[in-house]
Write an enzyme that holds these catalytic residues in place. Structure first.
Site, PDB file in Angstrom:
ATOM      1  N   GLY A 169      39.307  39.281  33.612  1.00 64.59           N
ATOM      2  CA  GLY A 169      40.091  38.303  34.371  1.00 64.59           C
ATOM      3  C   GLY A 169      39.200  37.421  35.229  1.00 64.59           C
ATOM      4  NE  ARG A 224      42.791  36.610  37.427  1.00 64.99           N
ATOM      5  CZ  ARG A 224      43.312  37.163  36.321  1.00 64.99           C
ATOM      6  NH1 ARG A 224      43.814  38.379  36.387  1.00 64.99           N
ATOM      7  NH2 ARG A 224      43.311  36.526  35.201  1.00 64.99           N
ATOM      8  NE  ARG A 231      42.805  40.552  31.332  1.00 60.67           N
ATOM      9  CZ  ARG A 231      42.204  41.053  32.408  1.00 60.67           C
ATOM     10  NH1 ARG A 231      41.181  41.873  32.272  1.00 60.67           N
ATOM     11  NH2 ARG A 231      42.618  40.724  33.609  1.00 60.67           N
ATOM     12  CB  THR A 266      32.526  43.222  32.121  1.00 64.76           C
ATOM     13  OG1 THR A 266      33.753  42.507  32.011  1.00 64.76           O
ATOM     14  CG2 THR A 266      31.359  42.332  31.751  1.00 64.76           C
ATOM     15  N   GLY A 278      33.977  43.276  35.671  1.00 60.47           N
ATOM     16  CA  GLY A 278      34.388  44.530  36.289  1.00 60.47           C
ATOM     17  C   GLY A 278      34.054  45.735  35.432  1.00 60.47           C
ATOM     18  CG  ASP A 279      35.536  50.364  34.695  1.00 58.65           C
ATOM     19  OD1 ASP A 279      34.387  50.826  34.635  1.00 58.65           O
ATOM     20  OD2 ASP A 279      36.535  50.964  34.269  1.00 58.65           O
ATOM     21  CG  ASP A 300      42.432  44.955  40.394  1.00 60.25           C
ATOM     22  OD1 ASP A 300      43.064  43.973  40.808  1.00 60.25           O
ATOM     23  OD2 ASP A 300      42.705  45.541  39.320  1.00 60.25           O
ATOM     24  CG  ASP A 348      39.344  48.814  40.925  1.00 60.90           C
ATOM     25  OD1 ASP A 348      38.632  47.997  40.315  1.00 60.90           O
ATOM     26  OD2 ASP A 348      40.474  49.158  40.532  1.00 60.90           O
ATOM     27  CG  HIS A 390      47.975  35.216  37.165  1.00 58.06           C
ATOM     28  ND1 HIS A 390      49.060  35.941  36.744  1.00 58.06           N
ATOM     29  CD2 HIS A 390      46.910  35.674  36.462  1.00 58.06           C
ATOM     30  CE1 HIS A 390      48.678  36.803  35.807  1.00 58.06           C
ATOM     31  NE2 HIS A 390      47.377  36.657  35.614  1.00 58.06           N
ATOM     32  CB  THR A 411      37.282  43.691  39.435  1.00 62.19           C
ATOM     33  OG1 THR A 411      38.704  43.867  39.511  1.00 62.19           O
ATOM     34  CG2 THR A 411      36.634  44.831  40.170  1.00 62.19           C
ATOM     35  NE  ARG A 443      67.384  36.596  48.929  1.00 61.91           N
ATOM     36  CZ  ARG A 443      68.538  37.202  49.192  1.00 61.91           C
ATOM     37  NH1 ARG A 443      68.637  38.524  49.128  1.00 61.91           N
ATOM     38  NH2 ARG A 443      69.601  36.498  49.525  1.00 61.91           N
ATOM     39  CG  MET A 459      47.230  40.629  40.762  1.00 60.96           C
ATOM     40  SD  MET A 459      45.962  39.615  39.981  1.00 60.96           S
ATOM     41  CE  MET A 459      46.974  38.665  38.854  1.00 60.96           C
ATOM     42  N   GLY A 460      46.551  44.793  41.585  1.00 63.59           N
ATOM     43  CA  GLY A 460      45.953  46.092  41.873  1.00 63.59           C
ATOM     44  C   GLY A 460      46.346  47.054  40.772  1.00 63.59           C
ATOM     45  NE  ARG A 461      45.028  46.339  34.703  1.00 66.46           N
ATOM     46  CZ  ARG A 461      46.044  46.347  33.829  1.00 66.46           C
ATOM     47  NH1 ARG A 461      46.334  47.444  33.184  1.00 66.46           N
ATOM     48  NH2 ARG A 461      46.732  45.269  33.592  1.00 66.46           N
ATOM     49  CD  GLU A 507      49.031  44.184  38.958  1.00 67.43           C
ATOM     50  OE1 GLU A 507      49.766  43.294  38.525  1.00 67.43           O
ATOM     51  OE2 GLU A 507      47.798  44.206  38.788  1.00 67.43           O
TER      52      GLU A 507
HETATM   53  O1  F6P Z   1      41.928  43.280  36.569  1.00 66.52           O
HETATM   54  C1  F6P Z   1      42.195  42.363  37.552  1.00 66.52           C
HETATM   55  C2  F6P Z   1      43.613  41.880  37.461  1.00 66.52           C
HETATM   56  O2  F6P Z   1      43.716  40.811  38.340  1.00 66.52           O
HETATM   57  C3  F6P Z   1      44.669  42.960  37.752  1.00 66.52           C
HETATM   58  O3  F6P Z   1      44.933  43.146  39.106  1.00 66.52           O
HETATM   59  C4  F6P Z   1      45.869  42.446  36.995  1.00 66.52           C
HETATM   60  O4  F6P Z   1      46.715  43.481  36.615  1.00 66.52           O
HETATM   61  C5  F6P Z   1      45.240  41.818  35.805  1.00 66.52           C
HETATM   62  O5  F6P Z   1      43.956  41.394  36.169  1.00 66.52           O
HETATM   63  C6  F6P Z   1      46.021  40.661  35.234  1.00 66.52           C
HETATM   64  O6  F6P Z   1      45.376  40.235  34.085  1.00 66.52           O
HETATM   65  P1  F6P Z   1      45.852  39.030  33.153  1.00 66.52           P
HETATM   66  O7  F6P Z   1      45.532  37.766  33.890  1.00 66.52           O
HETATM   67  O8  F6P Z   1      45.055  39.191  31.921  1.00 66.52           O
HETATM   68  O9  F6P Z   1      47.320  39.180  32.956  1.00 66.52           O
END
Ligand code: F6P
Length: 343
Positions: A10, A277, A72, A104, A101-102, A126, A128, A274, A124, A268, A168-170, A221
């Site tokens: 990402g 990002r 990806r 890659t 990130g991880d 995230d 992490d 995104h 990343t 709500r 975000m936060g996988r 998320e």
């Molecule tokens: O891995 C980083 C991240 O921003 C995650 O927090 C999120 O789930 C994911 O990428 C979203 O990826 P994409 O843009 O491919 O949907």
């Protein structure tokens, strides 16, 4: 030297600051800097690398996204994507800097073990990646969450509502925790410290008893839906590398609907998605991306491969690629508790 640079996974704000640092230092020293487009795809599919000229990388330090493009891309295809990458590096490059990130860096490590001259750079949103205090993109994302919460406070207060904000936060809750702390969230729900709906409702009731007419709940998320009394849903598959697009699991909406079912609240949901990002990087992301990018370049010119510059406190250290893969760095309990101490 022909030094390749790619961005994979990402995108994240700050990538261009790292590319600019690597590129301008390389050009200063008389090397060729090769921009590989669209991450691993630019090496595994049709070779997509081209020399970057000074004007390509001038003035991009504050630009969001990545001028190289990213993807990806599944290298584990039956036709042998990883071997194609090895062959492309061998044919076209003397060294490669892989920013990611991880996922890659696992690939970087695999390639490095087979002799490819690779250096990583931690990225990343995230935040992490194992072994580093900082990953490119995180500070901007946490700032966007904080700004979002600032805005939601006023409308939540006006309408006496509960606002559920999905970040975000996988696998981890860094963005939710730090963004929540900076934006004065009342409750933060992250994968590392699962909460039940009873705990969520107790928290909201306690705020109401204390005279607060509204609440802000931040949820990452990636939290487990079953802990919250729901059924795990598969979500929509990701393109390319497989896995799930977590936002499609609808965690924020799920928590919001449960709060409405279980208590007398008007709720709500905001899914920041995104927005976290996109756009310009914070100054913190610009200067730390510059530092880790420059450190990766220094490693390449001293022929120190199979490493990644990481941030440790205020310093940069080189660590073996192997040490940053195979897990996620989790939010520590004391930081999590601090983030929810001011409700
Ligand atoms: O891995 C980083 C991240 O921003 C995650 O927090 C999120 O789930 C994911 O990428 C979203 O990826 P994409 O843009 O491919 O949907």
């Amino acid at each position: 030297m022909r030094i390749g640079v790619l961005t994979a996974g990402g995108d994240a704000p700050g990538l261009n600051a790292a590319i600019r640092a690597i590129g301008q230092l390389a050009l200063r020293d008389g090397h060729d800097i090769i921009g590989v487009q669209n991450g691993w795809a630019g090496l595994a599919a049709e070779y997509a690398g081209a020399p970057l000229a000074p004007r390509d990388i001038a003035g991009i330090v504050g630009q969001g996204g990545t001028i190289l493009g990213t993807a990806r891309y599944n290298l584990d295809d039956p036709a042998g994507g990883r071997d194609r990458v090895l062959a492309a590096i061998d044919e076209h490059l003397d060294a490669l800097i892989a920013i990611g990130g991880d996922g890659t860096q696992s690939i970087s490590h695999w390639l490095s073990e087979r002799g490819a001259p690779i250096v990583g750079v931690p990225k990343t949103l995230d935040n992490d990646l194992l072994g580093t205090d900082y990953c490119i993109g995180f500070d901007t994302a946490a700032g966007i969450v904080a700004e979002g919460l600032d805005r939601l406070h006023t409308t939540a207060a006006s309408h006496h509502r509960v606002m559920v904000v999905e970040t975000m936060g996988r696998a981890t809750g860094w963005v939710a925790t730090v963004g929540g702390l900076a934006g004065n969230a009342d409750l933060v729900i992250i994968p590392e410290f699962p909460l039940t709906m009873d705990q969520v409702m107790d928290h909201l009731a306690s705020r109401r008893r204390r005279g607060y007419g509204y609440s802000i709940v931040v949820v990452a998320e990636g939290v487990n839906l079953e802990t919250l009394g729901g059924h795990e849903v598969n979500g929509v598959s990701k393109e390319g590398i497989g896995g799930v697009r977590l936002a499609t699991r609808g965690v924020g909406n799920f928590v919001a609907s449960r709060i409405e079912e279980l208590g007398n609240y008007e709720v709500r949901t905001t899914v920041l998605g995104h927005l976290q990002r996109g756009g310009a990087p914070s100054s913190y992301d610009r200067w730390w991306a510059t530092r880790v990018g420059a450190a990766a370049y220094d490693a390449v010119v001293s022929a120190t491969f199979g490493v990644i510059p990481v941030v440790h406190g205020n310093d940069i250290r080189l660590k073996p690629l192997a040490s940053v893969t195979g897990g996620q760095r989790q939010v520590p309990r004391d930081l999590y508790e601090l983030a929810t101490a001011f409700d």
